[in-house]
Design a protein around this motif. Sequence first.
Motif, PDB file in Angstrom:
ATOM      1  N   UNK A   7       0.840  -1.198   0.000  1.00  0.00           N
ATOM      2  CA  UNK A   7       0.000   0.000   0.000  1.00  0.00           C
ATOM      3  C   UNK A   7       0.877   1.251   0.000  1.00  0.00           C
ATOM      4  N   UNK A   8       1.919   1.254   0.829  1.00  0.00           N
ATOM      5  CA  UNK A   8       2.828   2.406   0.885  1.00  0.00           C
ATOM      6  C   UNK A   8       3.534   2.612  -0.458  1.00  0.00           C
ATOM      7  N   UNK A   9       3.940   1.527  -1.103  1.00  0.00           N
ATOM      8  CA  UNK A   9       4.592   1.637  -2.401  1.00  0.00           C
ATOM      9  C   UNK A   9       3.643   2.251  -3.434  1.00  0.00           C
ATOM     10  N   UNK A  10       2.394   1.787  -3.432  1.00  0.00           N
ATOM     11  CA  UNK A  10       1.401   2.344  -4.361  1.00  0.00           C
ATOM     12  C   UNK A  10       1.135   3.817  -4.036  1.00  0.00           C
ATOM     13  N   UNK A  11       1.056   4.161  -2.750  1.00  0.00           N
ATOM     14  CA  UNK A  11       0.846   5.566  -2.353  1.00  0.00           C
ATOM     15  C   UNK A  11       2.027   6.429  -2.782  1.00  0.00           C
ATOM     16  N   UNK A  12       3.248   5.910  -2.683  1.00  0.00           N
ATOM     17  CA  UNK A  12       4.423   6.645  -3.164  1.00  0.00           C
ATOM     18  C   UNK A  12       4.308   6.923  -4.652  1.00  0.00           C
ATOM     19  N   UNK A  59      -1.634   9.882   5.200  1.00  0.00           N
ATOM     20  CA  UNK A  59      -0.281  10.312   5.565  1.00  0.00           C
ATOM     21  C   UNK A  59       0.424  10.998   4.398  1.00  0.00           C
ATOM     22  N   UNK A  60      -0.075  10.772   3.200  1.00  0.00           N
ATOM     23  CA  UNK A  60       0.489  11.377   1.996  1.00  0.00           C
ATOM     24  C   UNK A  60      -0.269  12.639   1.576  1.00  0.00           C
ATOM     25  N   UNK A  61      -1.371  12.958   2.264  1.00  0.00           N
ATOM     26  CA  UNK A  61      -2.151  14.147   1.956  1.00  0.00           C
ATOM     27  C   UNK A  61      -3.535  13.862   1.407  1.00  0.00           C
TER      28      UNK A  61
END
Length: 87
Positions: A7-12, A59-61
């Motif tokens: 999920x974090x990789x996709x959000x990045x 967390x990414x906005x």
Amino acid sequence: MLSEAEIREKCNDIAASAYHGCGQSDVLFSNKLSDLVDDWLDTVRDDNERQNIIAIAEQYGYTMAQYSDPDMCPHGFDYDCCPCGCG
């Protein structure tokens, strides 16, 4: 179901995509990021996974409501200062 790392990789990736063309406008970045996350969420059927994605995307906005200010153009600038010609 995706792992937290996935999920974090996709959000990045989504944040990097939203960054391009935002003209340093935090409003435009947030709106573009939120649109992309919303598109992703439309493909996810599991409620727990959706909640995990939302929690990390915030967390990414990510916001569930588009930012809007009647004194600013849709790009997040004063109308007279918008590089896109909104003024």
